[in-house]
Write a protein that holds these residues in place. Structure first.
Motif, short mmCIF file in Angstrom:
data_model
loop_
_atom_site.label_atom_id
_atom_site.label_comp_id
_atom_site.label_asym_id
_atom_site.label_seq_id
_atom_site.Cartn_x
_atom_site.Cartn_y
_atom_site.Cartn_z
N PHE A 347 0.85 -1.18 0.00
CA PHE A 347 0.00 0.00 0.00
C PHE A 347 0.90 1.25 0.00
O PHE A 347 1.77 1.38 0.86
N PRO A 348 0.71 2.15 -0.97
CA PRO A 348 1.70 3.22 -1.19
C PRO A 348 1.70 4.38 -0.20
O PRO A 348 2.58 5.24 -0.29
N ILE A 349 0.74 4.46 0.70
CA ILE A 349 0.77 5.57 1.66
C ILE A 349 0.68 5.05 3.09
O ILE A 349 0.37 3.87 3.32
N SER A 350 0.97 5.92 4.04
CA SER A 350 0.92 5.58 5.45
C SER A 350 0.23 6.68 6.23
O SER A 350 -0.17 7.72 5.66
N GLY A 351 0.13 6.48 7.52
CA GLY A 351 -0.51 7.48 8.37
C GLY A 351 0.20 8.83 8.32
O GLY A 351 -0.45 9.88 8.43
N LYS A 352 1.51 8.80 8.14
CA LYS A 352 2.26 10.07 8.07
C LYS A 352 1.82 10.92 6.89
O LYS A 352 1.76 12.16 6.98
N ASP A 353 1.51 10.26 5.79
CA ASP A 353 1.05 11.00 4.61
C ASP A 353 -0.29 11.67 4.87
O ASP A 353 -0.54 12.79 4.41
N VAL A 354 -1.17 10.99 5.58
CA VAL A 354 -2.48 11.56 5.89
C VAL A 354 -2.34 12.73 6.85
O VAL A 354 -2.98 13.78 6.69
N ILE A 355 -1.49 12.57 7.85
CA ILE A 355 -1.27 13.65 8.82
C ILE A 355 -0.66 14.87 8.12
O ILE A 355 -0.99 16.03 8.44
N ALA A 356 0.22 14.61 7.15
CA ALA A 356 0.86 15.72 6.41
C ALA A 356 -0.16 16.55 5.63
O ALA A 356 0.09 17.71 5.27
N LEU A 357 -1.34 15.97 5.39
CA LEU A 357 -2.41 16.69 4.70
C LEU A 357 -3.23 17.54 5.66
O LEU A 357 -4.19 18.20 5.25
N GLY A 358 -2.85 17.53 6.94
CA GLY A 358 -3.54 18.38 7.92
C GLY A 358 -4.56 17.65 8.78
O GLY A 358 -5.25 18.28 9.58
N VAL A 359 -4.63 16.34 8.65
CA VAL A 359 -5.57 15.56 9.47
C VAL A 359 -4.94 15.33 10.84
O VAL A 359 -3.78 14.93 10.94
N GLN A 360 -5.70 15.59 11.90
CA GLN A 360 -5.19 15.39 13.25
C GLN A 360 -4.99 13.89 13.55
O GLN A 360 -5.82 13.07 13.15
N PRO A 361 -3.89 13.58 14.22
CA PRO A 361 -3.66 12.17 14.58
C PRO A 361 -4.83 11.62 15.38
O PRO A 361 -5.40 12.32 16.23
N GLY A 362 -5.20 10.37 15.12
CA GLY A 362 -6.31 9.74 15.84
C GLY A 362 -7.09 8.82 14.94
O GLY A 362 -6.62 8.37 13.89
N VAL A 363 -8.33 8.57 15.32
CA VAL A 363 -9.15 7.59 14.60
C VAL A 363 -9.45 8.01 13.18
O VAL A 363 -9.64 7.17 12.30
N CYS A 364 -9.46 9.32 12.91
CA CYS A 364 -9.75 9.79 11.56
C CYS A 364 -8.68 9.35 10.57
O CYS A 364 -8.97 9.05 9.41
N VAL A 365 -7.44 9.30 11.05
CA VAL A 365 -6.34 8.88 10.18
C VAL A 365 -6.56 7.43 9.75
O VAL A 365 -6.44 7.07 8.58
N GLY A 366 -6.90 6.58 10.72
CA GLY A 366 -7.15 5.17 10.42
C GLY A 366 -8.32 4.98 9.47
O GLY A 366 -8.27 4.15 8.55
N LYS A 367 -9.37 5.79 9.66
CA LYS A 367 -10.56 5.69 8.81
C LYS A 367 -10.21 6.07 7.37
O LYS A 367 -10.62 5.39 6.41
N ILE A 368 -9.45 7.14 7.20
CA ILE A 368 -9.07 7.59 5.86
C ILE A 368 -8.17 6.55 5.18
O ILE A 368 -8.32 6.27 3.99
N LEU A 369 -7.26 5.99 5.94
CA LEU A 369 -6.38 4.96 5.38
C LEU A 369 -7.17 3.75 4.90
O LEU A 369 -6.92 3.21 3.82
N ARG A 370 -8.14 3.31 5.71
CA ARG A 370 -8.94 2.14 5.33
C ARG A 370 -9.74 2.42 4.07
O ARG A 370 -9.81 1.57 3.17
N GLU A 371 -10.35 3.59 4.00
CA GLU A 371 -11.16 3.93 2.83
C GLU A 371 -10.29 4.04 1.57
O GLU A 371 -10.68 3.60 0.49
N THR A 372 -9.12 4.63 1.74
CA THR A 372 -8.21 4.78 0.60
C THR A 372 -7.71 3.42 0.13
O THR A 372 -7.60 3.16 -1.08
N GLU A 373 -7.41 2.54 1.08
CA GLU A 373 -6.92 1.20 0.71
C GLU A 373 -8.01 0.43 -0.02
O GLU A 373 -7.73 -0.28 -1.00
N GLU A 374 -9.26 0.57 0.42
CA GLU A 374 -10.37 -0.08 -0.28
C GLU A 374 -10.49 0.43 -1.71
O GLU A 374 -10.71 -0.36 -2.65
N TRP A 375 -10.35 1.74 -1.90
CA TRP A 375 -10.39 2.33 -3.25
C TRP A 375 -9.23 1.83 -4.11
O TRP A 375 -9.40 1.49 -5.28
#
Length: 396
Positions: A347-375
């Motif tokens: 999988f080409p991205i990680s939580g650090k990439d999501v946080i770098a987009l301005g998302v606060q660390p926490g459950v939202c990061v995991g949710k975005i990662l899961r949705e992106t991986e499904e896509w």
């Protein structure tokens, strides 16, 4: 596990040395049970047990003098276990039963080979062999071994009342060594005492069941066990016997968990509990038995399954589904091809990439990662790092 080349195994070390120590005077010790049976059948020897006229204390004395390590865990049954070069040998004094209490018995030591033979479970286990390779057959058991006829010693109900584990052992021995129909009197006795299997520890039942499931004669024996209601967690009317037979025909190396998963219907929780399965085995059984797959030839679907579950685990699942429904045949063929040649991408991205987009660390990061991986999976793993970042931005 011990293992020796079959050719005159009794002359190999350290077996020959141990017998030289014990067989004084000559005729004091003989090989017994499975190693003798396997010698007659010409199959590999894994465990070597020895019967002796010596009382346990004498056996210990002889081992001490020879400098052989030993343990006395089974001393109450007349057994001393010797250890030589990472090999284990159980040495048991000849016995005769005075009284039995289920799996326990009040025994007396004897110097009579016949008396010891009559207290054993099956005739094919009541054979002895000298250190020179000469067979001693006090119950005329060799003919049963050669005929593949599993028969209780004496009255079957007497043997079963001594140890209800013998219900399962009767089926296991026929599964591995039997040929033709099962002994009618033994089968009738096992059916009569089938409910007694519920008194046995789950671990012991599991060991027997798993050995039965992988045996060469598993199809016939499992059907007989279902008829006798030996394992109530799998009722005969719900067992998937035809699928079980198809799986056994298409498997390479037999696998007890895979075979059990195909045989059962409905929730696996009762079986997990009864057999006291470990967490990893229980999870595998549940996955194979309860995971649903659609009959659809789709390389993207197969890739997704391999990526999510791993090559071996997903192939196991498809094998089970093909046994249950032969329409999965082409699905299985293509799964095997992909398992061999396709390397699942990372999988080409990680939580650090999501946080770098301005998302606060926490459950939202995991949710975005899961949705992106499904896509990413739905797109056949083609999207790269930049594609995934753009997709996330388009969603926020």
């Amino acid at each position: 596990m011990n293992s020796w080349a079959f050719e005159k195994w009794w002359r190999q070390e350290p077996i020959s040395t141990l017998m030289e120590v014990l067989n004084v005077p000559l005729g004091s010790a003989r090989f017994v049970g499975g190693c003798v049976r396997n010698t007659i059948l010409g199959i590999s020897i894994t465990d070597v047990d020895i019967a002796t006229k010596h009382l346990p204390n004498k056996t210990i004395e002889l081992l001490k003098i020879a400098g052989i390590k030993y343990k006395t865990i089974g001393l109450s049954h007349g057994t001393v276990t010797a250890f030589i070069d990472n090999n284990k040998f159980e040495i048991t004094t000849l016995r005769r039963d005075v009284e039995t209490y289920g799996r326990h018995a009040k025994v007396e030591y004897t110097d009579c080979w016949y008396e010891d033979a009559t207290r054993r479970d099956f005739t094919m286990n009541a054979l002895f062999m000298s250190s020179a390779g000469e067979i001693f057959d006090p119950l005329d058991s060799k003919s049963d071994v050669l005929a593949g006829y599993v028969r209780f010693v004496g009255v079957p109900s007497d043997r079963l009342n001594e140890d209800f584990l013998r219900v399962l052992r009767f089926f296991r021995f026929h599964a591995h060594y039997g040929r033709g129909e099962m002994d009618p009197s033994g089968l009738a006795a096992c059916k009569k005492y089938a409910s007694k299997v519920n008194q046995l520890a789950g671990e012991r039942v599991r060991e027997e069941i798993f050995q039965i499931l992988v045996a060469k004669n598993a199809n016939y024996i499992v059907e007989k066990m279902l008829e006798c209601e030996i394992f109530p967690e799998i009722p005969r009317e719900k067992a998937r016997l035809e699928a079980f037979k198809r799986l056994n025909a298409m498997e390479g190396t037999p696998d007890p968990v895979r075979r059990l998963a195909v045989l059962v219907t409905g929730p696996t929780a009762p079986i997990v509990d009864r057999l006291k399965l470990s967490k990893s085995i229980a999870e595998r059984l549940v996955f194979l038995a309860e995971t649903q797959l659609e009959v659809e030839f789709n390389l993207k679907l197969i890739k997704a399954g391999i990526y999510l579950h791993g090559k071996e685990r997903y192939l196991d699942l498809v094998i089970c589904k093909t046994a249950l429904n032969p329409a999965f045949g082409s699905f299985l063929e293509n799964t095997r091809k992909l398992v061999k040649k396709w390397i699942p991408p990372q999988f080409p991205i990680s939580g650090k990439d999501v946080i770098a987009l301005g998302v606060q660390p926490g459950v939202c990061v995991g949710k975005i990662l899961r949705e992106t991986e499904e896509w990413w999976i739905a797109g056949d793993f083609l999207a790269n790092h930049e594609d995934c970042i753009r997709w996330i931005k388009s969603r926020t």
